[in-house]
Design a protein around this motif. Sequence first.
Motif, PDB file in Angstrom:
ATOM      1  N   VAL A 237      20.121  17.154 -21.388  1.00 57.86           N
ATOM      2  CA  VAL A 237      19.456  18.292 -20.765  1.00 57.86           C
ATOM      3  C   VAL A 237      18.082  18.565 -21.373  1.00 57.86           C
ATOM      4  N   PHE A 245      19.463  25.851 -22.624  1.00 59.08           N
ATOM      5  CA  PHE A 245      20.804  26.323 -22.309  1.00 59.08           C
ATOM      6  C   PHE A 245      20.674  27.693 -21.656  1.00 59.08           C
ATOM      7  N   ASN A 246      21.464  27.919 -20.637  1.00 63.07           N
ATOM      8  CA  ASN A 246      21.297  29.091 -19.792  1.00 63.07           C
ATOM      9  C   ASN A 246      22.637  29.797 -19.586  1.00 63.07           C
ATOM     10  N   LYS A 285      25.760  27.612 -28.750  1.00 60.77           N
ATOM     11  CA  LYS A 285      26.098  28.019 -27.382  1.00 60.77           C
ATOM     12  C   LYS A 285      27.237  29.042 -27.382  1.00 60.77           C
ATOM     13  N   LEU A 325      34.181  32.628 -15.618  1.00 62.00           N
ATOM     14  CA  LEU A 325      33.186  33.198 -14.721  1.00 62.00           C
ATOM     15  C   LEU A 325      31.992  32.286 -14.512  1.00 62.00           C
ATOM     16  N   ARG A 327      32.023  28.686 -15.062  1.00 64.60           N
ATOM     17  CA  ARG A 327      32.310  27.254 -14.958  1.00 64.60           C
ATOM     18  C   ARG A 327      32.429  26.816 -13.522  1.00 64.60           C
ATOM     19  N   PHE A 328      31.572  25.903 -13.119  1.00 62.87           N
ATOM     20  CA  PHE A 328      31.653  25.525 -11.713  1.00 62.87           C
ATOM     21  C   PHE A 328      32.284  24.172 -11.487  1.00 62.87           C
TER      22      PHE A 328
ATOM     23  N   ASN B 246      29.587  33.479 -11.508  1.00 62.03           N
ATOM     24  CA  ASN B 246      28.205  33.765 -11.868  1.00 62.03           C
ATOM     25  C   ASN B 246      27.492  32.478 -12.259  1.00 62.03           C
ATOM     26  N   PRO B 248      23.573  30.936 -13.421  1.00 59.63           N
ATOM     27  CA  PRO B 248      22.146  31.193 -13.659  1.00 59.63           C
ATOM     28  C   PRO B 248      21.305  30.301 -12.747  1.00 59.63           C
ATOM     29  N   GLY B 249      20.017  30.588 -12.635  1.00 60.55           N
ATOM     30  CA  GLY B 249      19.125  29.711 -11.885  1.00 60.55           C
ATOM     31  C   GLY B 249      18.892  28.412 -12.636  1.00 60.55           C
ATOM     32  N   PHE B 250      18.344  27.422 -11.953  1.00 60.28           N
ATOM     33  CA  PHE B 250      17.964  26.197 -12.663  1.00 60.28           C
ATOM     34  C   PHE B 250      16.555  26.427 -13.201  1.00 60.28           C
ATOM     35  N   LYS B 321      22.451  17.667 -14.959  1.00 62.76           N
ATOM     36  CA  LYS B 321      21.717  18.466 -15.953  1.00 62.76           C
ATOM     37  C   LYS B 321      22.182  19.910 -15.921  1.00 62.76           C
ATOM     38  N   TYR B 322      22.308  20.418 -14.703  1.00 62.40           N
ATOM     39  CA  TYR B 322      22.655  21.828 -14.487  1.00 62.40           C
ATOM     40  C   TYR B 322      24.015  22.143 -15.090  1.00 62.40           C
ATOM     41  N   LYS B 323      24.953  21.216 -14.936  1.00 66.76           N
ATOM     42  CA  LYS B 323      26.299  21.381 -15.466  1.00 66.76           C
ATOM     43  C   LYS B 323      26.249  21.548 -16.983  1.00 66.76           C
ATOM     44  N   GLN B 324      25.425  20.728 -17.619  1.00 62.45           N
ATOM     45  CA  GLN B 324      25.331  20.779 -19.083  1.00 62.45           C
ATOM     46  C   GLN B 324      24.595  22.028 -19.552  1.00 62.45           C
ATOM     47  N   LEU B 325      23.684  22.449 -18.733  1.00 58.16           N
ATOM     48  CA  LEU B 325      22.829  23.598 -19.047  1.00 58.16           C
ATOM     49  C   LEU B 325      23.612  24.897 -19.129  1.00 58.16           C
ATOM     50  N   THR B 326      24.790  24.915 -18.513  1.00 58.37           N
ATOM     51  CA  THR B 326      25.495  26.176 -18.361  1.00 58.37           C
ATOM     52  C   THR B 326      26.860  26.193 -19.046  1.00 58.37           C
ATOM     53  N   ARG B 327      27.212  25.125 -19.739  1.00 57.20           N
ATOM     54  CA  ARG B 327      28.530  25.055 -20.358  1.00 57.20           C
ATOM     55  C   ARG B 327      28.465  25.427 -21.818  1.00 57.20           C
ATOM     56  N   PHE B 328      29.177  26.471 -22.176  1.00 57.94           N
ATOM     57  CA  PHE B 328      29.081  26.869 -23.571  1.00 57.94           C
ATOM     58  C   PHE B 328      30.299  26.505 -24.380  1.00 57.94           C
ATOM     59  N   ASN B 329      31.334  26.007 -23.737  1.00 55.67           N
ATOM     60  CA  ASN B 329      32.515  25.672 -24.522  1.00 55.67           C
ATOM     61  C   ASN B 329      33.364  24.668 -23.768  1.00 55.67           C
ATOM     62  N   ILE B 330      33.233  23.427 -24.141  1.00 56.88           N
ATOM     63  CA  ILE B 330      34.010  22.400 -23.463  1.00 56.88           C
ATOM     64  C   ILE B 330      35.043  21.838 -24.437  1.00 56.88           C
TER      65      ILE B 330
END
Lengths: 330, 330
Positions: A237, A245-246, A285, A325, A327-328, B246, B248-250, B321-330
């Motif tokens: 990323v 990170f967003n 994160k 909330l 995780r897509f 929810n 976030p935007g890219f 990229k977007y998936k990684q950008l928004t994951r805080f705990n995998i």
Amino acid sequence: MSLLTIGSIAFDSIKTPFGKISKTLGGSASYISLSAKNFTAVSIIAVVGKNFTDKYQRILKGVNTKGIEKTSGKTFQWGGEYGFDLNSRKTLYTKLGVFADFKPKLNEHHRNTKYIFLGNIHPKLQLDVLKQIKKPKLVGLDTMNLWIKTAHKDLLNVIKQIDVLIINDEEARQLSKENNLLKSAKKILRMMNDKNSTLIIKQGEHGLLMFINNNLSLRRTTAAKQSKNKIAALPSVARNDMQIFNLPGFPLENVVDPTGAGDSFAGGFMGYLAKADNISYKSLKKACAYGTITASFCIEKFGTKALENLTDKHIQKRYKKYKQLTRFNI
Amino acid sequence: MSLLTIGSIAFDSIKTPFGKISKTLGGSASYISLSAKNFTAVSIIAVVGKNFTDKYQRILKGVNTKGIEKTSGKTFQWGGEYGFDLNSRKTLYTKLGVFADFKPKLNEHHRNTKYIFLGNIHPKLQLDVLKQIKKPKLVGLDTMNLWIKTAHKDLLNVIKQIDVLIINDEEARQLSKENNLLKSAKKILRMMNDKNSTLIIKQGEHGLLMFINNNLSLRRTTAAKQSKNKIAALPSVARNDMQIFNLPGFPLENVVDPTGAGDSFAGGFMGYLAKADNISYKSLKKACAYGTITASFCIEKFGTKALENLTDKHIQKRYKKYKQLTRFNI
């Protein structure tokens, strides 16, 4: 590990469309420590006046307050009023009181702390504290528009020496003179230390953006160099020379008082990192998520009321919801 | 499955701080179809004037345009100008042209489509199209402040008959007369069909909130009832009677023209769902992510320029990229 924070302790008078409260415990150090104490031991460096009675002291139960100096004079006071949508705030008054002549003196315990958060206060005071720390492992810092404007040089000096800068979008734009937040982040990361700085831009109800310089070997002190917790590179990323990170905000139905939201974020963020004693990318994160959660509780009640009764159980429950909330694709 | 959309086809003249463009292909149907065609076959129902030349037609290559009626009169025209931060838009003119007297007539192929998106156009026209569909599986709808104000009854009538309402935060507040978006969402879900409506509130650069009524057995038509794709309940993030999601935007560094962002979101969202032919909760979340991605490309260039050259490869790369950008705990 334990956390040390410097910041203000104040008597706040707050008016929002949902009510008002007078002379309630406030100030950055109060919100930071009340949020962080759910994760780890926290010590405060601050100053209060003779009018800081036991009533206020009791609210900080569970926080190490040995570093709170009590001098003659009056405790810092702040009065503010929020507009209808809670996004606009007007400061009605700021009475520095005993903070005007404060010279922080750290004891041996404080000087040995590894995790430090320099709450929003004059950059010179932040630097005074930082200089006294022996071998910091991670130093975070918050600031505000006032210091960006009136103490620009001092601020640039201190942010060169820290690891994580936590500011809001307006402050980022003001500091960088860039409207686009990605461009702004790049500029600010260049203002910070050489290679491995982290910048968190808070966006209020909209969540946050975290930016990390891509050269991810740990920097700063010998202590840091000896650590096993290297920030792991995740080049996937990376955009140009930084990681992004967003996180969205935690959606809330009843927000009554945004005061202290930013400080509560910092408290949860730093508290989690100190507890984990791990500053990997994954930890950072998770810390952002915990910060978002502590801040979300804070703003549901006036002043520090929500934080006073917050427990780990509440935090973990909301953290779990938050994870789902956002995780897509699992 | 294929997607059918109704919306405007327009000649847009756009001015932003980064440049301007005159009489470029625009309108909701153009942006929706150019975004959706990366996922599935798309047909448009719209009307154009004699001045809609081959030059414009060619841009819609890959889209089924048999449902575009060409009549005497002029193609719809829109002119708009954006302020410095691209968040404020001023409409300079709107010339309805041939849309003033448009009566959509669907052919047999159109009438058998399962996935329908009613792009932003007068609610009466949206309803005219919807009535002609035999057995829709999923119907999405966009609208705007103008119709909320001037065609309120017609709008309430049509949103009762659809599955997914996609609007922005301002429109949600206007429609619900509630400032808080969670409260607003609850009210709007009640305005929609009985049990299983989905509401997506777009928040511009800040991403989106998706709300789903919690009684998740599929509703509407026999076709839907026969489907295996039930929306799976995930009660863990339920708040009162609805699910919340929810995103976030890219984050983008160079945004030059926000025109069509909302329509591109809808195109990516509906295109993905139609392709997957699956309207589970997981699918809806992935569709939100794909919509965010197609919208993010759209606004990097003027008008439909970015969409014209968009490929699945670009989309998949950014989605990752977007998936990684928004994951805080995998």
